[in-house]
Design a protein around this motif. Structure first.
Motif, PDB file in Angstrom:
ATOM      1  N   ARG A   1      44.995 -12.504  34.342  1.00 54.76           N
ATOM      2  CA  ARG A   1      44.163 -11.955  33.004  1.00 54.76           C
ATOM      3  C   ARG A   1      43.774 -10.366  32.677  1.00 54.76           C
ATOM      4  O   ARG A   1      44.320 -10.017  33.448  1.00 54.76           O
ATOM      5  CB  ARG A   1      42.858 -12.617  33.604  1.00 54.76           C
TER       6      ARG A   1
ATOM      7  N   ALA B   1      39.589 -11.882  25.872  1.00 58.58           N
ATOM      8  CA  ALA B   1      40.325 -11.506  27.413  1.00 58.58           C
ATOM      9  C   ALA B   1      42.044 -12.280  27.468  1.00 58.58           C
ATOM     10  O   ALA B   1      41.605 -13.089  25.893  1.00 58.58           O
ATOM     11  CB  ALA B   1      40.121 -12.698  28.354  1.00 58.58           C
TER      12      ALA B   1
ATOM     13  N   LEU C   1      35.961 -15.379  34.237  1.00 57.46           N
ATOM     14  CA  LEU C   1      36.462 -15.877  35.005  1.00 57.46           C
ATOM     15  C   LEU C   1      35.984 -17.575  35.183  1.00 57.46           C
ATOM     16  O   LEU C   1      35.923 -18.782  35.972  1.00 57.46           O
ATOM     17  CB  LEU C   1      37.132 -15.704  36.381  1.00 57.46           C
TER      18      LEU C   1
ATOM     19  N   SER D   1      42.749 -21.585  29.058  1.00 62.44           N
ATOM     20  CA  SER D   1      41.837 -22.289  29.908  1.00 62.44           C
ATOM     21  C   SER D   1      40.794 -23.050  29.443  1.00 62.44           C
ATOM     22  O   SER D   1      40.710 -24.013  30.708  1.00 62.44           O
ATOM     23  CB  SER D   1      41.402 -21.339  30.680  1.00 62.44           C
TER      24      SER D   1
ATOM     25  N   SER E   1      46.840 -15.458  24.433  1.00 60.27           N
ATOM     26  CA  SER E   1      48.069 -16.541  25.393  1.00 60.27           C
ATOM     27  C   SER E   1      49.591 -15.383  24.934  1.00 60.27           C
ATOM     28  O   SER E   1      49.770 -16.148  23.695  1.00 60.27           O
ATOM     29  CB  SER E   1      48.188 -17.100  25.774  1.00 60.27           C
TER      30      SER E   1
ATOM     31  N   GLU F   1      45.223 -14.667  28.142  1.00 64.98           N
ATOM     32  CA  GLU F   1      45.332 -15.657  29.929  1.00 64.98           C
ATOM     33  C   GLU F   1      46.883 -15.205  29.639  1.00 64.98           C
ATOM     34  O   GLU F   1      47.698 -15.975  28.486  1.00 64.98           O
ATOM     35  CB  GLU F   1      44.381 -16.423  29.577  1.00 64.98           C
TER      36      GLU F   1
ATOM     37  N   TYR G   1      39.446 -20.108  24.040  1.00 68.59           N
ATOM     38  CA  TYR G   1      41.142 -20.031  25.136  1.00 68.59           C
ATOM     39  C   TYR G   1      41.778 -20.706  25.835  1.00 68.59           C
ATOM     40  O   TYR G   1      41.469 -21.996  25.684  1.00 68.59           O
ATOM     41  CB  TYR G   1      39.921 -19.017  26.491  1.00 68.59           C
TER      42      TYR G   1
ATOM     43  N   LEU H   1      35.543  -8.946  33.438  1.00 71.06           N
ATOM     44  CA  LEU H   1      36.820 -10.229  33.419  1.00 71.06           C
ATOM     45  C   LEU H   1      35.940 -11.412  34.995  1.00 71.06           C
ATOM     46  O   LEU H   1      36.268 -12.537  34.984  1.00 71.06           O
ATOM     47  CB  LEU H   1      37.602  -9.958  34.105  1.00 71.06           C
TER      48      LEU H   1
END
Length: 590
Positions: free
Chosen positions: A440, A433, A517, A118, A101, A435, A116, A513
């Motif tokens: 994203r 990924a 998610l 998230s 991120s 974020e 991550y 993706l």
């Protein structure tokens, strides 16, 4: 004559016996030393050195610049940052390193947890009832949250807690940014206690967050590299004195623009700190040991010439701190068995965007005992969540052996360096990924897919529009040339134009993706076993047992007649040769 001969024979026999005993004692001593070194190398010291908002220098092969108002950054006043560059030239350059991120606090969360942002218990609690976590600094703190599953980020699920449970001394120095404070709740001692509650044995030289934060900074202090570096050395000395392996998370505030670096050097003293006014200047080997703090700071300004900006002055100040730590480790005799990972906390030119200029960052891995070729480059894609699994791999900690093990998103890249087949996968097929907020991106080798949740309310969209990058709800980009070489030309940014003629790749990246998610939905039980991303060719997941380290042994001549070649690595070979030498001299070989 007979008596003389008897005495001579007895003396000769005694001498031979004494020689034999001494040689065998020598052999045992060699064994003890060798196997002691083996034991030490299974728990290397680990330092993460992460300056705040550090620049990506042109000499370090940065990503393409923003088409509008590019941030071209060369060495400050021609000063080539010799200490930082030594980590590059004597270590491994991670040429495609990314932040999970692209913001200070969110990047730090992924570095310290291997997950991550998230995934954070704080974020999942704050985003309950939504399908996508909004990844922001205020909602990504290292907190325990009892209202979510697997919510012990502070007490259990981070690098300090894990390493502390497995025999390491753990230390945190510099900018924290992972706890929310108000002006009424903040105190330096409270900050220290909070960080210690998250697994750190030592927490000093602390800054709660940015210097312009009203809840933290009262204007009586600023950046202070001498203070934080002195605390880092103090921590290392304490761990070394007790013969403990250590994990040090070192986050200087320099050169972050929340406080002027020039003003910090000119208008503040080394005694002014967030902890209060020190009675004496901090003493830092190689910086202030043989001169006053003010005299040392003047040498920083002398090397910057006429520069007044944060990043040029700050880079030299940071480089000196790198040199002080490096040389002190060497003086203690533990440099070779210490991993030093130097990294930016995110891309600087595109900070707060999931474009390459925001996510990709400079990163160097220095570990003399790692068996890697000095100055080599690893072109595989790695990101901040990979660091903890990789460090665990070097420390021989896995799911079966590590006390307090928990599941992570990252993967160890230890065995990929120097392995052509592995590196090819990490370069061309590895996916991860990025974020920020509800936006994203997925990067898989040369392909990148970006989904912006709301173009009218997105830091990524704002940065892209201002920098003349392509901005849309969903976009596919090709980051490489026709030979699959990552593009770094400062004059041509591949994210300025989306790929519109490859619907198959577009749908493939979209599906990846969508899977990510679903796995990170804040209302779902965290799923770390989903197969959204390809697995390295040896099937080496995060939870696998670490393999043996690359053999750093020198080549032994094929003409050796000791019979020791091929005995199973450098240590066994040396032991075999010493044994043969001792028994040959003593006349005990069969």
């Amino acid at each position: 004559k007979h008596n003389a001969h008897k005495i001579l024979t007895t003396t000769t026999a005694t001498t031979t016996t004494t020689t034999t005993i001494m040689l065998w004692l020598l052999f045992v001593s060699v064994l003890v030393c060798l196997f002691s070194s083996v034991e030490a190398s299974t728990s290397p010291n680990i330092i993460i050195f992460q300056p705040d908002d550090f620049r990506f220098y042109e000499q370090w092969n940065p990503p393409p610049h923003l088409p509008r108002n590019p941030q071209i950054t060369n060495y400050p006043n021609g000063y080539d940052l010799p200490n930082t560059n030594k980590l590059r030239t004597d270590g491994v350059i991670l040429s495609r390193a990314y932040a999970a991120s692209p913001a200070c606090g969110t990047s730090r969360y992924s570095t310290i947890t291997g997950r991550y942002p998230s995934r954070s218990s704080n974020s999942r609690n704050n985003n309950a009832g939504d399908t996508i976590s909004s990844v922001t600094i205020p909602t990504t703190k290292l907190d325990d949250e009892s209202r979510v599953t697997d919510g012990n980020d502070c007490s259990d699920n981070n690098a300090a807690a894990l390493f502390s449970k497995n025999g390491y001394r753990t230390g945190m120095i510099g900018k924290w940014h992972l706890t929310r404070f108000t002006s009424s709740s903040y105190s330096y001692s409270g900050l220290r206690d909070t960080i210690k509650g998250c697994g750190f044995d030592y927490a000093e030289g602390l800054y709660a967050e940015n210097l312009d934060s009203d809840s933290f900074s009262d204007g009586t202090f600023s950046h202070n590299m001498e203070w934080v570096t002195a605390k880092a050395i103090e921590f290392i000395d304490q761990a070394n004195a007790d013969n403990d392996p250590f994990f040090l998370y070192f986050n200087p505030t320099v050169p972050h623009g929340s406080g002027s670096v020039l003003d910090a050097i000119q208008d503040f003293t080394c005694r002014q700190t967030p902890e209060g006014l020190l009675p004496v200047d901090p003493v830092v080997p190689y910086l202030t040991k043989d001169q006053t703090c003010d005299q040392y700071r003047q040498t920083v300004l002398d090397r910057t010439g006429s520069a007044t900006n944060n990043h040029e002055i700050g880079a030299i100040w940071i480089d000196d701190a790198v040199g002080a730590l490096y040389n002190h480790l060497n003086d203690l005799g533990i440099l070779d068995d210490t991993i030093i990972l130097f990294q930016m906390d995110h891309g600087q030119e595109g900070k707060n965007s999931i474009y390459e200029v925001g996510s990709r960052m400079a990163s160097f891995f220095h570990y003399p005992n790692g068996g890697f070729t000095p100055g080599s480059t690893f072109d595989g894609m790695v990101f901040t969540s990979d660091l903890l699994p990789t460090f665990m791999d070097f420390a021989n900690l896995d799911e079966a052996s590590a006390v307090g093990y928990y599941k992570m998103d990252g993967t160890s890249w230890k065995n990929a360096i120097g392995n052509a087949a592995q590196e090819n996968f990490w370069k061309n097929e590895r996916c991860f990924a990025a974020e920020l907020e509800k936006d994203r991106a997925v990067v898989c080798g040369c392909d990148k897919y970006i989904r912006i949740d709301n173009i009218n309310d997105s830091l990524t969209a704002t940065k892209g529009s201002r920098g003349n990058l392509a901005v849309d709800g969903e976009q596919l980009f090709r980051l490489c040339d026709s030979d699959n070489n990552y593009l770094t030309s400062p004059s041509s940014n591949p994210e300025a134009n989306a790929v519109t003629d490859d619907p198959t790749k577009f749908e493939e990246m979209r599906a990846i993706l969508t899977c990510h998610l679903l796995n990170t939905n804040p209302d779902n039980t965290p799923d770390y076993d989903g197969d959204c991303f390809p697995t390295p060719p040896d099937g080496n997941p995060t939870t696998s047992a670490p393999s043996s380290m690359p053999d750093p042994s020198p080549t032994i001549s094929p003409t050796d007649s000791s019979g020791c070649l091929g005995t199973g690595g450098f240590i066994r070979t040396v032991v075999c040769i010493v044994f043969n030498l001792v028994c040959s001299i003593a006349g005990l070989c069969f």
